[in-house]
Write an enzyme that holds these catalytic residues in place. Structure first.
Site, short mmCIF file in Angstrom:
data_model
loop_
_atom_site.label_atom_id
_atom_site.label_comp_id
_atom_site.label_asym_id
_atom_site.label_seq_id
_atom_site.Cartn_x
_atom_site.Cartn_y
_atom_site.Cartn_z
N CYS A 82 79.38 122.14 -21.43
CA CYS A 82 78.06 121.50 -21.71
C CYS A 82 76.91 121.85 -20.80
O CYS A 82 75.72 122.00 -21.01
CB CYS A 82 78.05 120.09 -21.86
SG CYS A 82 78.49 118.86 -20.69
N LYS A 86 90.04 108.18 -26.42
CA LYS A 86 90.58 109.03 -27.62
C LYS A 86 90.38 110.64 -27.10
O LYS A 86 89.22 111.06 -27.35
CB LYS A 86 90.02 108.84 -29.01
CG LYS A 86 90.56 109.65 -30.07
CD LYS A 86 89.51 110.23 -31.06
CE LYS A 86 88.65 111.25 -30.67
NZ LYS A 86 89.63 112.53 -30.90
N GLU A 88 76.75 112.17 -24.68
CA GLU A 88 76.53 113.18 -23.77
C GLU A 88 76.84 114.56 -24.73
O GLU A 88 77.88 114.56 -25.07
CB GLU A 88 77.07 113.37 -22.47
CG GLU A 88 76.58 114.32 -21.64
CD GLU A 88 77.93 114.91 -20.96
OE1 GLU A 88 78.26 115.94 -20.82
OE2 GLU A 88 78.63 114.00 -20.12
N GLU A 148 73.47 126.84 -29.10
CA GLU A 148 74.70 126.70 -28.36
C GLU A 148 75.88 127.64 -28.59
O GLU A 148 76.15 127.50 -29.69
CB GLU A 148 75.00 125.29 -27.81
CG GLU A 148 76.16 125.23 -26.93
CD GLU A 148 76.28 123.83 -26.55
OE1 GLU A 148 76.88 123.64 -25.60
OE2 GLU A 148 76.50 122.92 -27.64
#
Length: 484
Positions: free
Chosen positions: A286, A177, A251, A387
């Protein structure tokens, strides 16, 4: 921007591309121009049902093949990917406007396919004696069956490499997906699986928004989920998967520290910090090293080199091979990032050294945010702890090694850490103190099929790459045969 590749999306189910859209339609907007360019059909619950059913049948067909045949078919797929590397790079650019100079994640896909193809015909289990018996005791690794892989918009091919390749090698079928924001490269990869001769439905590709993603995670035919993305979405994925106790590998994000010691090669360290920080994917990674920790004795010299490198980065059309810095993914992201900058300024989290604005002129229609650097940042501030997922970097001074390790580990995240030093003893010592799944010494983040990759703390759990990454897609069975 050029349209040298076909800009049309659909759902790839059972080897057939369809434009049906039980989940509705999404209008894709090109981040470099701010203009709509193609429509994305979105998978809904009925499409997910069809994809899982197709994958079940294909997985049985896949496992009916001998190991040498499956190995060779994965190698054939790697060959097909190799022949389409330029096309896949262009699709990455059109998906999310990553500069063509950084868009070659198809190479990574080829490497992972070749690497994990080599595991297909290798021993996957062991035998072991058991107490007080001469029974035959076998410990085998078997595929889950059908696994779901959810990719982020900024790395569909990278996740296909690190997840789909080992999943297939382990004997699974995959429902992939991709994000509705970036479906093209993933769909083309699915088509290449068919071209290479893999059973139709072994890799189904279903672009979807939240509705389709939830249907995938909740489907009882999905035996394991691999999710790459943000922490907030991960919590929703885990909650949905918990209903049927479906195991999940996650992750997630990071706030990685890049530690520059006083003996580092400052020219190399500054260039790598600029690439790994605000420049690579405009900080939308990331692996972004958004906290740069610099020894106080070389802080000023490093800052000069760092800012000069960033100032020399070419900004513009992502299809221009000289461009290294592109837009962020959307208007919403641009506004959010600029809000982070405004908050940092108002809260006096650090000194704004460069950037902090929307890029104007001929690029004003796109979602370009200037590379932004704050100096002397308080590591306890939101700027250093949350973040940003954009081209915003914090520079932080440290006094000594102990101070550097304290600051580097003072974060809820732990995906990557970076160290620049010429002292090999120090490199070994600090690498073992850093709370991160990957530590890169005098190097940028370069995922390889040989190296396990994943996070500590809020950066996730489980691994991709290496033998650990293969084992994520297998489950262990013990078989004991009585010998009387």
């Amino acid at each position: 921007m050029s349209t040298a590749v076909t800009l049309s999306a659909g759902l790839l189910i059972g080897g057939e591309l369809t434009t049906r859209a039980a989940g509705g339609l999404h209008q894709h907007v090109q981040p470099a121009t701010g203009q709509p360019d193609f429509t994305v059909p979105l998978a809904g619950a009925s499409d997910i049902e069809d994809a899982v059913h197709s994958a079940r049948d294909a997985q049985r067909a896949w496992m009916s093949l001998t190991v040498d045949r499956r190995r060779d078919m994965l190698i054939d797929l790697a060959d097909v990917v190799h022949d389409r590397l330029d096309e896949l790079a262009l699709l990455n650019v059109h998906d999310y406007a990553v500069p063509i100079s950084f868009a070659g994640t198809g190479h990574m896909l080829e490497w992972f396919l070749r690497h994990f193809a080599g595991y297909v015909d290798k021993p996957h289990g062991i035998s072991s004696p058991v107490n007080a018996s001469f029974d035959v005791n076998l410990i085998e690794r078997e595929p889950y069956g059908v696994v779901g892989v959810i990719t982020p918009w900024n790395g569909a091919l990278a996740v296909a490499a690190s997840c789909v390749a080992p999943a297939l090698a382990a004997g699974n079928a995959v429902v992939l997906k991709p994000s509705e924001l970036a479906p093209l490269a993933a769909l083309r990869f699915g088509e290449l699986c068919i071209e290479a001769g893999l059973p139709p439905g072994l890799v189904n590709v279903v672009p979807a928004a939240a509705e389709g993603g939830e249907a995938l995670v909740r489907h009882t035919g999905i035996r394991k989920i691999h999710f790459t993305g943000g922490e907030a979405t991960a919590r929703r994925v885990l909650a949905a998967a918990a209903l049927d106790l479906t195991p999940v590998v996650a992750e997630l994000g990071g706030k990685s520290a890049n530690v520059v010691f006083e003996d580092a090669d400052l020219d190399v360290a500054a260039a790598m910090a600029a690439h790994q920080g605000p420049l690579m994917q405009s900080g939308q990674s990331c692996a972004c090293a958004s906290r740069v920790l610099v020894h106080e004795s070389v802080y000023d010299a490093f800052v000069d080199k760092f800012l000069n490198t960033i100032g020399g980065a070419t900004v513009g059309d992502p299809l221009d091979p000289t461009v290294v810095f592109g837009p962020v993914i959307s208007e919403e992201s641009a506004n959010r990032i600029l809000g982070v900058v405004a908050d940092a300024v108002s809260q006096q989290a650090g000194e704004l050294l460069v950037g902090g604005n929307r890029v104007g002129g001929e690029l004003a229609g796109g979602f370009f945010v200037e590379p932004t650097v704050f100096g002397d940042v308080d590591n306890g501030s939101a700027l250093a702890q949350v973040e940003t997922f954009g081209p915003v970097v914090s520079l932080i001074r440290f006094r000594d090694e102990g101070d550097a390790m304290r600051i580097a580990n003072d974060t809820p995240y732990g995906l990557n850490a970076f160290v620049h030093t010429r002292d090999l003893t120090r490199a070994h010592r600090v690498a073992r103190q850093l709370e991160a799944g990957s530590v890169w010494i005098n190097q940028i983040s370069l995922m390889s099929p040989q190296g396990p990759y994943g996070g500590y703390k809020n950066s996730g759990f489980g691994r991709t790459g290496g033998l650990d990454g293969l084992h994520e897609f297998t489950r262990v069975k013990n078989i004991r045969i009585g010998m009387g």
